[in-house]
Design a protein around this motif. Structure first.
Motif, PDB file in Angstrom:
ATOM      1  N   LEU A 352       0.839  -1.198   0.000  1.00 11.16           N
ATOM      2  CA  LEU A 352       0.000   0.000   0.000  1.00 11.16           C
ATOM      3  C   LEU A 352       0.875   1.249   0.000  1.00 11.16           C
ATOM      4  CD1 LEU A 352      -2.845   1.198   0.180  1.00 11.16           C
ATOM      5  CD2 LEU A 352      -2.678   1.093   2.663  1.00 11.16           C
ATOM      6  N   ALA A 353       1.997   1.143   0.713  1.00  9.98           N
ATOM      7  CA  ALA A 353       2.893   2.297   0.744  1.00  9.98           C
ATOM      8  C   ALA A 353       3.488   2.579  -0.632  1.00  9.98           C
ATOM      9  CB  ALA A 353       4.011   2.081   1.760  1.00  9.98           C
ATOM     10  N   THR A 354       3.808   1.517  -1.388  1.00 10.56           N
ATOM     11  CA  THR A 354       4.363   1.700  -2.728  1.00 10.56           C
ATOM     12  C   THR A 354       3.334   2.269  -3.671  1.00 10.56           C
ATOM     13  OG1 THR A 354       3.818  -0.580  -3.288  1.00 10.56           O
ATOM     14  CG2 THR A 354       6.012  -0.166  -2.405  1.00 10.56           C
ATOM     15  N   LEU A 355       2.100   1.986  -3.426  1.00 12.23           N
ATOM     16  CA  LEU A 355       1.041   2.471  -4.304  1.00 12.23           C
ATOM     17  C   LEU A 355       0.499   3.819  -3.860  1.00 12.23           C
ATOM     18  CD1 LEU A 355      -0.952  -0.841  -4.867  1.00 12.23           C
ATOM     19  CD2 LEU A 355       0.693   0.238  -6.411  1.00 12.23           C
ATOM     20  N   ASP A 356       0.959   4.397  -2.834  1.00 11.68           N
ATOM     21  CA  ASP A 356       0.441   5.661  -2.320  1.00 11.68           C
ATOM     22  C   ASP A 356       0.901   6.785  -3.255  1.00 11.68           C
ATOM     23  OD1 ASP A 356      -0.562   7.717  -0.896  1.00 11.68           O
ATOM     24  OD2 ASP A 356       0.684   7.429   0.892  1.00 11.68           O
ATOM     25  N   PRO A 357       0.002   7.528  -3.885  1.00 13.42           N
ATOM     26  CA  PRO A 357       0.397   8.599  -4.803  1.00 13.42           C
ATOM     27  C   PRO A 357       1.196   9.697  -4.100  1.00 13.42           C
ATOM     28  CG  PRO A 357      -1.958   8.650  -4.357  1.00 13.42           C
ATOM     29  CD  PRO A 357      -1.434   7.400  -3.774  1.00 13.42           C
ATOM     30  N   GLU A 358       0.943   9.945  -2.879  1.00 15.36           N
ATOM     31  CA  GLU A 358       1.694  10.981  -2.169  1.00 15.36           C
ATOM     32  C   GLU A 358       3.148  10.566  -2.021  1.00 15.36           C
ATOM     33  OE1 GLU A 358      -0.175  11.800   1.511  1.00 15.36           O
ATOM     34  OE2 GLU A 358      -1.986  12.701   0.609  1.00 15.36           O
ATOM     35  N   ALA A 359       3.357   9.293  -1.829  1.00 12.39           N
ATOM     36  CA  ALA A 359       4.745   8.827  -1.747  1.00 12.39           C
ATOM     37  C   ALA A 359       5.470   9.053  -3.080  1.00 12.39           C
ATOM     38  CB  ALA A 359       4.761   7.347  -1.348  1.00 12.39           C
ATOM     39  N   VAL A 360       4.763   8.836  -4.178  1.00 10.78           N
ATOM     40  CA  VAL A 360       5.348   9.084  -5.513  1.00 10.78           C
ATOM     41  C   VAL A 360       5.688  10.549  -5.664  1.00 10.78           C
ATOM     42  CG1 VAL A 360       4.939   8.957  -8.007  1.00 10.78           C
ATOM     43  CG2 VAL A 360       4.141   7.119  -6.477  1.00 10.78           C
ATOM     44  N   LEU A 361       4.785  11.403  -5.185  1.00  4.55           N
ATOM     45  CA  LEU A 361       5.026  12.843  -5.286  1.00  4.55           C
ATOM     46  C   LEU A 361       6.227  13.227  -4.454  1.00  4.55           C
ATOM     47  CD1 LEU A 361       1.360  14.215  -5.121  1.00  4.55           C
ATOM     48  CD2 LEU A 361       2.816  13.977  -7.138  1.00  4.55           C
ATOM     49  N   ARG A 362       6.353  12.601  -3.279  1.00  2.00           N
ATOM     50  CA  ARG A 362       7.478  12.936  -2.439  1.00  2.00           C
ATOM     51  C   ARG A 362       8.818  12.549  -3.091  1.00  2.00           C
ATOM     52  NH1 ARG A 362       3.917  11.279   1.731  1.00  2.00           N
ATOM     53  NH2 ARG A 362       4.834   9.173   1.690  1.00  2.00           N
ATOM     54  N   ARG A 363       8.764  11.613  -4.023  1.00  2.00           N
ATOM     55  CA  ARG A 363      10.014  11.230  -4.717  1.00  2.00           C
ATOM     56  C   ARG A 363      10.323  12.178  -5.887  1.00  2.00           C
ATOM     57  NH1 ARG A 363       7.954   5.886  -4.066  1.00  2.00           N
ATOM     58  NH2 ARG A 363       7.439   5.834  -6.287  1.00  2.00           N
ATOM     59  N   GLY A 364       9.584  13.241  -6.098  1.00  2.00           N
ATOM     60  CA  GLY A 364       9.865  14.228  -7.128  1.00  2.00           C
ATOM     61  C   GLY A 364       8.905  14.194  -8.283  1.00  2.00           C
ATOM     62  N   TYR A 365       7.965  13.361  -8.282  1.00  2.00           N
ATOM     63  CA  TYR A 365       6.996  13.294  -9.366  1.00  2.00           C
ATOM     64  C   TYR A 365       5.893  14.294  -9.087  1.00  2.00           C
ATOM     65  CZ  TYR A 365       9.290   8.987 -10.851  1.00  2.00           C
ATOM     66  OH  TYR A 365      10.201   8.084 -11.271  1.00  2.00           O
ATOM     67  N   ALA A 366       5.114  14.642 -10.185  1.00  2.00           N
ATOM     68  CA  ALA A 366       4.025  15.617 -10.070  1.00  2.00           C
ATOM     69  C   ALA A 366       2.835  15.123 -10.867  1.00  2.00           C
ATOM     70  CB  ALA A 366       4.463  16.992 -10.553  1.00  2.00           C
ATOM     71  N   LEU A 367       1.659  15.664 -10.504  1.00  2.00           N
ATOM     72  CA  LEU A 367       0.420  15.337 -11.209  1.00  2.00           C
ATOM     73  C   LEU A 367      -0.042  16.558 -11.965  1.00  2.00           C
ATOM     74  CD1 LEU A 367      -1.577  13.387  -8.458  1.00  2.00           C
ATOM     75  CD2 LEU A 367      -0.403  12.432 -10.437  1.00  2.00           C
ATOM     76  N   VAL A 368      -0.317  16.369 -13.271  1.00  2.00           N
ATOM     77  CA  VAL A 368      -0.743  17.467 -14.135  1.00  2.00           C
ATOM     78  C   VAL A 368      -2.220  17.253 -14.426  1.00  2.00           C
ATOM     79  CG1 VAL A 368      -0.392  18.681 -16.312  1.00  2.00           C
ATOM     80  CG2 VAL A 368       1.570  17.674 -15.113  1.00  2.00           C
ATOM     81  N   ARG A 369      -2.992  18.359 -14.237  1.00  2.00           N
ATOM     82  CA  ARG A 369      -4.439  18.280 -14.491  1.00  2.00           C
ATOM     83  C   ARG A 369      -4.826  19.410 -15.411  1.00  2.00           C
ATOM     84  NH1 ARG A 369      -6.927  14.985 -10.709  1.00  2.00           N
ATOM     85  NH2 ARG A 369      -5.614  14.467  -8.911  1.00  2.00           N
ATOM     86  N   GLU A 370      -5.763  19.132 -16.284  1.00  2.00           N
ATOM     87  CA  GLU A 370      -6.294  20.157 -17.171  1.00  2.00           C
ATOM     88  C   GLU A 370      -7.285  21.007 -16.382  1.00  2.00           C
ATOM     89  OE1 GLU A 370      -9.749  17.291 -19.104  1.00  2.00           O
ATOM     90  OE2 GLU A 370      -8.202  18.147 -20.367  1.00  2.00           O
TER      91      GLU A 370
END
Length: 406
Positions: A352-370
């Motif tokens: 669950l921790a690996t799938l947590d989107p916030e964890a991905v963001l904390r690694r430098g990734y971002a979410l782009v929304r229209e």
């Protein structure tokens, strides 16, 4: 001159006889009359029985006849020398110019008549069920109060008192005095019984009289006395001292004794008899109790031997050991299941921790929304000049698409 003096009217023999017959048979007093006399002669004939009645001194005689059809209805047959009471009608026999008694019933006179009346009354009362055994009531075992109906001057009253005092001291005895001899006796006895019923204290009634001549005891055959005993609300014991057959009072009573003393003995038990009976009961109780105790002791011994064979302590220890083993086994299985569940929980938590989107963001990734809020995953989702928002691990950036590169 002689012929002139005989100037009268003659009547025939038949006319005189007919006139006498009318007078005789027309008299109401002679149509249904009871006549007492001694049978002086009796002769059986095909048409009936012809007999004569006379005074004991022979001063008068009356001829009588019982026609054949009436003979079976007679209580007694006319017998020479017997005193009888005859019911019939006086009739004239014209052919002989004599009269005779046409008889309908013949009863014995004197003691014989009394015996007949006694039998008739006894049969009538018996047909009503007054002498039946099933209506007789039992006496109370230990009465505290009894009533005595007798003459207070009679020796029987003294005998009754003495017997009751000797057998049961302290017993309450009520005397309801009565005349027990003579014409006034039946009425007096009935009143005495009624007094006892109205008083209501007595539990049993004793009707007593000493011995005497037969004619002195006829009051106990009176129907009024019999019915008073039958309707008495408490049991009645008779003690009438005579040697002849039982009186009607004896027959209707609940218990019959032939003397007042015997009647008193029937009502209350003697104290020494009660003591002996009590001793017998105690002995019997001891025997029964001892027998039951022996049976119970034998049963307990059998149960003890059975317990020794079954060894319940050993079986209980085995059961306890088996229970401890099952308990340990259960704890072990539960611990294993708990450990497996904890390991599974850890794996799921890591996944669950690996799938947590916030964890991905904390690694430098971002979410782009229209502008509509939908995620932008390819360049085809936007065009140059579109407004977009970029979500970072911390904060959000508003931007505009300037150029697209595949």
């Amino acid at each position: 001159m002689v012929a002139d003096t005989l100037d009268f009217k003659a009547v025939s023999v038949a006319g005189v006889t007919e006139y006498i017959q009318l007078l005789l048979e027309g008299d109401e007093n002679l149509r249904n009359i009871w006549i007492i006399g001694e049978v002086s002669s009796a002769r059986n004939h095909s048409s009936g029985c012809f007999f004569s009645l006379q005074e004991p001194d022979g001063s008068a005689t009356l001829n009588a006849v019982v026609w054949r059809s009436q003979l079976p209805k007679l209580n007694v047959v006319p017998t020479v020398g017997e005193q009888v009471v005859v019911l019939g009608q006086l009739k004239l026999y014209p052919k002989r110019g004599s009269y005779q008694l046409t008889t309908w019933q013949v009863l014995p006179a004197g003691a014989g008549l009394q015996a007949l009346r006694y039998r008739q009354l006894r049969n009538r009362l018996a047909s009503e069920g007054l002498f039946d055994e099933d209506r007789k009531r039992p006496l109370p075992l230990f009465p505290r109060c009894i009533a005595v109906v007798t003459s207070h001057q009679a020796a029987a009253w003294g005998d009754i008192q003495e017997t009751l005092t000797q057998r049961h001291p302290g017993l309450q005895v009520l005397l309801s005095p009565a005349i027990v001899q003579g014409e006034q006796a039946p009425k007096s006895i009935v009143k005495a019984i009624d007094r006892v019923a109205e008083d209501g204290r007595a539990e049993v009634l004793l009707l007593g009289r000493g011995g005497g001549a037969v004619e002195d005891l006829v009051c106990f055959d009176d129907e009024r006395v019999v019915r008073a005993i039958a309707t008495c609300p408490i049991p009645v014991v008779t003690g009438i001292g005579h040697e002849r057959d039982e009186s009607l009072a004896d027959l209707v009573a609940d218990v019959c004794a032939h003397t007042p003393t015997a009647a008193a003995e029937q009502i209350v038990p003697a104290l020494h008899d009660l003591r002996n009976y009590q001793i017998q009961l105690l002995q019997r109780l001891a025997q029964v109790t001892g027998g039951q105790l022996y049976q119970h002791k034998t049963g307990l011994e059998q149960l003890a031997r059975r317990l020794q064979r079954l060894q319940p302590e050993r079986q209980l220890n085995q059961a306890c050991q088996e229970q401890n083993w099952r308990r340990q086994r259960l704890l072990k299985v539960v611990a294993q299941h708990l450990q497996a569940a904890q390991h599974r929980h850890q794996l799921l938590s890591e996944k669950l921790a690996t799938l947590d989107p916030e964890a991905v963001l904390r690694r430098g990734y971002a979410l782009v929304r229209e502008s509509s809020g939908n995620l932008v995953t390819t360049t085809d989702d936007v065009a140059p000049g579109d407004a977009i928002s970029i979500q970072l691990a911390q904060g959000r950036i508003a931007a505009e698409v300037i150029n697209l590169e595949n």
